[in-house]
Design an enzyme around this catalytic site. Structure first.
Site, PDB file in Angstrom:
ATOM      1  N   HIS A 126      -9.726   2.359  -1.559  1.00 26.52           N
ATOM      2  CA  HIS A 126      -8.289   2.118  -1.420  1.00 26.52           C
ATOM      3  C   HIS A 126      -7.755   1.226  -2.533  1.00 26.52           C
ATOM      4  CE1 HIS A 126      -4.438   1.112   0.104  1.00 26.52           C
ATOM      5  NE2 HIS A 126      -4.769   0.058   0.821  1.00 26.52           N
TER       6      HIS A 126
ATOM      7  N   CYS B 172       0.807  -1.229   0.000  1.00 28.20           N
ATOM      8  CA  CYS B 172       0.000   0.000   0.000  1.00 28.20           C
ATOM      9  C   CYS B 172       0.837   1.276   0.000  1.00 28.20           C
ATOM     10  CB  CYS B 172      -0.952  -0.013   1.189  1.00 28.20           C
ATOM     11  SG  CYS B 172      -2.022  -1.469   1.215  1.00 28.20           S
TER      12      CYS B 172
ATOM     13  N   CYS C 271       0.310   2.443   6.282  1.00 25.60           N
ATOM     14  CA  CYS C 271       0.674   1.068   6.630  1.00 25.60           C
ATOM     15  C   CYS C 271       0.580   0.221   5.367  1.00 25.60           C
ATOM     16  CB  CYS C 271      -0.269   0.520   7.703  1.00 25.60           C
ATOM     17  SG  CYS C 271      -1.997   0.441   7.158  1.00 25.60           S
TER      18      CYS C 271
END
Length: 436
Positions: A392, A98, A422
């Protein structure tokens, strides 16, 4: 003879603009657009909004986490071809879960700071809708020697058919986003962290409502008008807006959702980010080049930090380490930071990170600080909402956040922003942006 002291002013890499596609829930209107198509649409939109002569471009640094194996490894290079950019423009593709497009941005910044480049496009894209559905390895092991051999005859194929077991060899494997080392889904890891830190369901739901409410308010005020570009799909539909945001949600509505990762758990579909398709990109230049080409720098990339923790411990706690480290590299303390923006994989994960940033013992033992980095209230962060509201797309979240924070610094008059993300594999990243 003593070395001559270098008194030259260091080059700064600046963001001059950023855009993203609408972020769309997986298996929705973007299903027929793979990660290359999404990236192509995004880069075209970026160059339309921030026109720069193509001869000025030095590189395109792209990121992806769901890479289209068998089609292309370097998807950045394919985006160059599909946009129609000069085939002499070099490109490479990075992946770091990510934090991927934060990494593409900082690699671009480092290249500009070194003087290796003047103008770079950095970004990332992901299409969860187009994740590969793999056939069982047993089928591959049986079929590959026959299919890959130019000497195979019809008899060989007939013999192969007799060896294939319908149940064991033909049913495709279900794609999984479980951690390879722990076997845990991210939501299961976040659920574990919520238990460790005493993060209640009510606090998670309240934070999720805050994210949706702030994002809806910013959207209604036209705050993202320059950042979200329309995208035309293969069936002729034009998608103008995100479709995950729920501006009318409430704590009562959130409370009615069932736990998603554990029977008696606290994480739900409402306080967890959704599987999303999308792309985002920023146009970066040296500060001098931006001024020479007539662009207004929005923010400078001042510092960054990438870190890792034990995935068996707290998989998503990394930003509590990376954010103080990035601030320290910029020569800043928490009190020097005007805006805090933390990626919302899960409300629980954000609240755990906030708790550790304000914990004396954690910061002393894990960071060597004298005391807690910063005691933040959940209301102090993510002023324009976050990934719970927007969605996301793994490799696009970094440049989505960077673009929004660069614009926010430019428009608000504030001086600095600290971003934290994160990532799978127990990774994390953080970046300091400063107004120019």
């Amino acid at each position: 003879m003593p070395a001559k002291k270098n008194t030259a002013k260091p080059r700064r890499a600046v963001i001059v603009g950023g855009v993203r596609t609408p972020f769309i829930r997986a298996f929705g209107p973007f299903t027929q657009l793979d990660t290359i198509a999404l990236g192509t649409a995004c880069v075209k939109g970026l160059l339309n909004q921030f026109p720069v002569e193509w001869k000025e471009l030095d590189s395109l640094v792209w990121g992806g986490t769901i890479l289209p194996g068998g089609i292309a490894v370097n998807i950045g290079r394919e985006i160059i071809f599909d946009v129609g950019l000069p085939d002499t423009l070099e490109s490479y593709t990075v992946t770091r879960a990510c934090t991927t497009s934060m990494l593409s941005t900082t690699l671009a910044a480092a290249s500009i700071e070194r003087g290796d480049a003047e103008v770079i496009i950095a970004g990332g894209s992901d299409s969860t809708s187009n994740v590969e559905v793999r056939m069982p390895p047993t089928l591959v092991h049986k079929a590959a020697p026959v299919v890959m051999s130019a000497k195979s005859t019809p008899v060989d194929y007939l013999k192969l058919l007799t060896k294939i077991h319908p149940k064991n060899d033909i049913v495709p494997s279900r794609p999984s986003i479980r951690e390879r080392t722990t076997g845990e889904l991210m939501g299961e890891s976040a659920e574990k962290m919520a238990g460790m830190h005493g993060i209640s369901r009510e606090d998670q739901d309240a934070f999720a409502v805050q994210s949706h409410s702030r994002a809806a308010k910013a959207l209604a005020a036209g705050r993202f008008a320059k950042e979200i570009i329309p995208v035309e799909t293969p069936n002729g539909e034009t998608v103008y807006a995100d479709n995950i945001l729920r501006g009318d949600t409430s704590v009562d509505k959130m409370a009615r959702l069932k736990p998603a990762f554990k029977e008696d758990g606290t994480l739900t579909a409402g306080n967890s980010s959704a599987l999303t398709d999308g792309a985002s990109a920023v146009l970066m230049m040296s500060e001098e080049k931006a001024k020479a080409l007539g662009f207004t720098p929005l923010a400078a990339v001042t510092s960054w930090s990438y870190d890792a923790v034990d995935p068996n411990d707290q998989l998503l706690i990394g930003p509590a380490l990376s954010m103080p480290k990035a601030a320290a590299k910029a020569g800043m303390t928490a009190d020097d930071i005007d805006i805090f923006d933390i990626h919302e994989a899960f409300a629980a994960q954000v609240l755990c990170v906030i708790k550790m940033l304000g914990n004396d013992e954690f910061c002393q033992q894990r960071l060597g600080l004298d005391k807690a980095f910063k005691k933040l209230d959940p209301q102090d962060i993510n002023l324009l909402g976050g990934s719970l509201a927007f969605g996301h797309p793994f490799a696009a979240t970094g440049t989505r956040m960077i673009s929004t924070m660069a614009n926010e610094l430019h428009e608000s008059g504030k001086q600095s922003a600290l971003l934290g993300i994160c990532a799978g594999g127990a990774l994390s990243g953080a970046m300091v942006l400063e107004a120019v």
